[in-house]
Design a protein around this motif. Structure first.
Motif, PDB file in Angstrom:
ATOM      1  N   GLN A   4       0.853  -1.186   0.000  1.00 30.36           N
ATOM      2  CA  GLN A   4       0.000   0.000   0.000  1.00 30.36           C
ATOM      3  C   GLN A   4       0.887   1.232   0.000  1.00 30.36           C
ATOM      4  N   ALA A   5       0.937   1.922  -1.136  1.00 34.30           N
ATOM      5  CA  ALA A   5       1.764   3.115  -1.259  1.00 34.30           C
ATOM      6  C   ALA A   5       0.975   4.362  -0.896  1.00 34.30           C
ATOM      7  N   SER A   6       1.676   5.344  -0.375  1.00 26.23           N
ATOM      8  CA  SER A   6       1.053   6.613  -0.021  1.00 26.23           C
ATOM      9  C   SER A   6       2.109   7.713  -0.036  1.00 26.23           C
ATOM     10  N   GLY A   7       1.636   8.951   0.081  1.00 30.97           N
ATOM     11  CA  GLY A   7       2.548  10.069   0.194  1.00 30.97           C
ATOM     12  C   GLY A   7       2.682  10.929  -1.034  1.00 30.97           C
ATOM     13  N   GLY A   8       2.053  10.531  -2.124  1.00 29.80           N
ATOM     14  CA  GLY A   8       2.125  11.345  -3.332  1.00 29.80           C
ATOM     15  C   GLY A   8       1.343  12.633  -3.192  1.00 29.80           C
ATOM     16  N   THR A  90       7.456  13.881 -12.470  1.00 31.10           N
ATOM     17  CA  THR A  90       6.012  13.662 -12.463  1.00 31.10           C
ATOM     18  C   THR A  90       5.693  12.276 -12.996  1.00 31.10           C
ATOM     19  N   ALA A  91       5.008  11.479 -12.181  1.00 31.28           N
ATOM     20  CA  ALA A  91       4.713  10.098 -12.564  1.00 31.28           C
ATOM     21  C   ALA A  91       3.850   9.465 -11.481  1.00 31.28           C
ATOM     22  N   VAL A  92       3.342   8.295 -11.802  1.00 31.86           N
ATOM     23  CA  VAL A  92       2.755   7.440 -10.774  1.00 31.86           C
ATOM     24  C   VAL A  92       3.875   6.559 -10.245  1.00 31.86           C
ATOM     25  N   TYR A  93       4.024   6.546  -8.937  1.00 36.80           N
ATOM     26  CA  TYR A  93       5.099   5.787  -8.303  1.00 36.80           C
ATOM     27  C   TYR A  93       4.529   4.518  -7.678  1.00 36.80           C
ATOM     28  N   TYR A  94       5.207   3.415  -7.946  1.00 36.25           N
ATOM     29  CA  TYR A  94       4.765   2.108  -7.464  1.00 36.25           C
ATOM     30  C   TYR A  94       5.848   1.488  -6.584  1.00 36.25           C
ATOM     31  N   THR A 116       1.004   5.689  -6.422  1.00 30.02           N
ATOM     32  CA  THR A 116       0.656   6.985  -5.842  1.00 30.02           C
ATOM     33  C   THR A 116       1.157   8.080  -6.789  1.00 30.02           C
ATOM     34  N   GLN A 117       0.308   9.045  -7.076  1.00 29.20           N
ATOM     35  CA  GLN A 117       0.612  10.064  -8.077  1.00 29.20           C
ATOM     36  C   GLN A 117       1.497  11.159  -7.485  1.00 29.20           C
ATOM     37  N   VAL A 118       2.562  11.458  -8.185  1.00 31.17           N
ATOM     38  CA  VAL A 118       3.422  12.597  -7.853  1.00 31.17           C
ATOM     39  C   VAL A 118       3.374  13.563  -9.021  1.00 31.17           C
ATOM     40  N   THR A 119       2.962  14.779  -8.751  1.00 32.81           N
ATOM     41  CA  THR A 119       2.892  15.807  -9.783  1.00 32.81           C
ATOM     42  C   THR A 119       3.746  16.991  -9.366  1.00 32.81           C
TER      43      THR A 119
END
Length: 122
Positions: A4-8, A90-94, A116-119
């Motif tokens: 479970q990823a989070s923090g984006g 900028t990307a979705v991080y897995y 988790t999306q990082v923009t």
């Protein structure tokens, strides 16, 4: 194995974010972990990996000196500290894991978090 990823989120260029990935389903401390990312219109790419021993880390050339991967075995969490972010980050991080017990690096990602999306904005 569940990840479970989070923090984006949204951050300005030059800023920092810290991603976390909570793992469950097996003995976390015995397996390597890693981070990948996928930018719009691009293939998923490797970012960083950390072995079962925290000292074994490896990074993509594009993030060396900018990102730091770490793990908290007591809480089953692997983190990615991202500094001096640019638009190219900028990307979705897995987060990912494999079945290489006592591996020094992630070789064959088998389990994936939801991303988790990082923009990064200018």
């Amino acid at each position: 194995v569940q990840l479970q990823a989070s923090g984006g989120g949204l951050v300005q260029a030059g800023g920092s974010l810290r991603l976390s990935c909570a793992a469950s389903g097996r003995t976390f401390s015995e397996y390597p972990m890693g981070w990948f990312r996928q930018a719009p219109g691009k293939e998923r790419e490797f970012v960083a990996t950390i072995g079962w021993r925290e000292r074994d880390t490896r990074y993509a050339d594009s993030v060396k000196g900018q990102f730091t991967v770490s793990r908290d075995n007591a809480n089953n969490i692997v983190s990615l500290q991202m500094n001096n972010l640019t638009l190219e980050d900028t990307a979705v991080y897995y987060c990912a894991a494999d079945d290489t017990r006592y591996g020094r690096t992630l070789l064959n990602p088998t389990y994936w978090g939801q991303g988790t999306q990082v923009t990064v904005s200018s």
